[in-house]
Design an enzyme around this catalytic site. Structure first.
Site, PDB file in Angstrom:
ATOM      1  N   LYS A  77       0.831  -1.207   0.000  1.00  0.00           N
ATOM      2  CA  LYS A  77       0.000   0.000   0.000  1.00  0.00           C
ATOM      3  C   LYS A  77       0.873   1.268   0.000  1.00  0.00           C
ATOM      4  CE  LYS A  77      -2.326  -1.452   3.671  1.00  0.00           C
ATOM      5  NZ  LYS A  77      -1.887  -2.865   3.772  1.00  0.00           N
ATOM      6  N   THR A  78       1.880   1.279   0.858  1.00  0.00           N
ATOM      7  CA  THR A  78       2.780   2.441   0.914  1.00  0.00           C
ATOM      8  C   THR A  78       3.572   2.580  -0.377  1.00  0.00           C
ATOM      9  OG1 THR A  78       3.002   2.149   3.311  1.00  0.00           O
ATOM     10  CG2 THR A  78       4.637   3.537   2.233  1.00  0.00           C
TER      11      THR A  78
ATOM     12  N   ASP B  79      -0.756   6.564   6.892  1.00  0.00           N
ATOM     13  CA  ASP B  79      -0.829   5.127   7.159  1.00  0.00           C
ATOM     14  C   ASP B  79      -1.570   4.906   8.474  1.00  0.00           C
ATOM     15  OD1 ASP B  79      -0.421   2.476   6.710  1.00  0.00           O
ATOM     16  OD2 ASP B  79       1.705   2.455   7.208  1.00  0.00           O
TER      17      ASP B  79
ATOM     18  N   THR C  25      -5.367  -1.360   7.715  1.00  0.00           N
ATOM     19  CA  THR C  25      -5.560  -2.812   7.758  1.00  0.00           C
ATOM     20  C   THR C  25      -6.902  -3.148   8.400  1.00  0.00           C
ATOM     21  OG1 THR C  25      -4.400  -2.872   9.892  1.00  0.00           O
ATOM     22  CG2 THR C  25      -3.077  -3.307   7.915  1.00  0.00           C
TER      23      THR C  25
ATOM     24  N   ARG D 269       6.341  -8.442   1.248  1.00  0.00           N
ATOM     25  CA  ARG D 269       7.224  -8.092   2.364  1.00  0.00           C
ATOM     26  C   ARG D 269       7.804  -9.341   3.007  1.00  0.00           C
ATOM     27  NH1 ARG D 269       4.521  -4.462   6.717  1.00  0.00           N
ATOM     28  NH2 ARG D 269       4.625  -2.965   5.004  1.00  0.00           N
TER      29      ARG D 269
END
Length: 325
Positions: A63-64, A108, A157, A216
């Protein structure tokens, strides 16, 4: 206890190298990229800022990274902050007032925003106005500051924790889903090439199988396997080395770490697999509720080892078999 750790400077540098630097380098999430591409192209043609965007989904899905690429695609600056960092009106005001025309503000963990801060965001998002109260009591007064046209990109999230007024102010909402096995394999191959690691095809498949369908996690495992190979003076990595490294890291065939196995065993043994609430699990495991709900549960539910019911969490028959119980 949380899985989040402070990264070493070397790891931060490596993570920066592995991040996609262009739209084409971003593997996966094709539907999101297609729809987002249309929004950005239209905004550029009109020479306007893009609509406010909401990204939601489990941690580690990019997302980032995608927010960074949106800013690059639009040719504007990206300012990054997080919900927990915006506790006072002055902190949000400082972020908003530092924006230039068409800049992007990325928040975030937006679900952790203070409700009073949220209310300041509403007019900023809708009419580009920043309303602030100066002073206290009878001497207080309201001031209004005009803001440049900007885009807010928020990531979370826990979309269920967002208030309806905030959610309704986003022009587009995108759900980030877990990656396919094939996409994870491509990401591992790309990362290995960037790090100068020699992986055969079997090793790539083995790593993809335990990478939790998450870029990740895939990159984190690749770095640890690289460390294992360097310590043992190995020039190339095959499936046998992958197996040894995973055993050393206590990661099983489904990519579960000791924390997830302990959670499942607690549900099965401690609570006799009767529905158990997250508060009870948090107390027994010594873990924060947010860590259980945001980090551990989504993957366990995704691979069918845990079920969320109206009464609580229960382990599945597949979990019994996987744990050998």
């Amino acid at each position: 206890m949380s899985r989040a750790v402070n990264l070493k400077p070397e790891d931060r540098f490596i993570d920066k190298i592995l991040r996609p630097t262009g739209w084409r380098d971003y593997i996966g999430q094709e539907k999101i990229k297609k729809n987002l591409g249309m929004i950005l192209t239209a905004a550029k043609k009109r020479k306007e800022s893009a609509d406010h965007l909401l990204f939601y989904g489990p941690t580690g899905l990019g997302k980032t990274t995608l927010a960074t690429l949106v800013a690059k695609e639009m040719g504007v600056e990206l300012k990054i902050t997080a919900g927990p960092a915006l506790q006072r009106a002055g902190e949000l005001a400082a972020c908003l007032s530092s924006l230039e025309e068409r800049d992007i503000l990325f928040i975030d963990e937006v679900h952790r925003l203070n409700r009073s801060i949220e209310e300041i965001l509403y007019p900023a998002m809708e009419s580009r106005k920043l309303h602030l109260v100066i002073g206290k009591g009878l001497g207080s007064r309201m001031i209004s500051i005009d803001l440049p046209a900007f885009t807010l990109i928020a990531a979370t999230t826990r979309p269920s924790l967002l208030s309806s007024p905030l959610r309704s102010r986003f022009g587009a909402i995108f759900h980030f889903d877990y990656y396919s096995f094939e996409d994870i394999g491509i990401i591992i191959q790309r990362s290995a090439e960037l790090l100068g690691i020699k992986l055969d095809q079997e090793a790539i498949v083995a790593l993809a199988g335990v990478s939790r369908f998450t870029p990740r996690a895939a990159n984190r495992l690749l770095k640890r396997v690289r460390d294992f190979a360097e310590v043992n003076n190995l020039k190339s990595i095959n499936i046998d080395i992958i197996d040894e490294a995973l055993k050393f890291l206590e990661i099983d065939s489904l990519g579960l770490e000791s924390y997830e196995r302990r959670l499942l065993e607690t549900v099965i043994k401690k609570f006799n697999n009767r529905p158990v609430g997250v508060s009870a699990l948090s107390a027994v495991l010594g873990l924060d509720k947010g860590t259980i709900e945001e980090i551990y549960e989504p993957y366990l539910v995704k691979i069918g080892l845990l079920q969320r019911t109206a009464l609580g969490r229960v382990a599945t028959e597949k979990a019994y078999k996987h744990l050998g119980l």
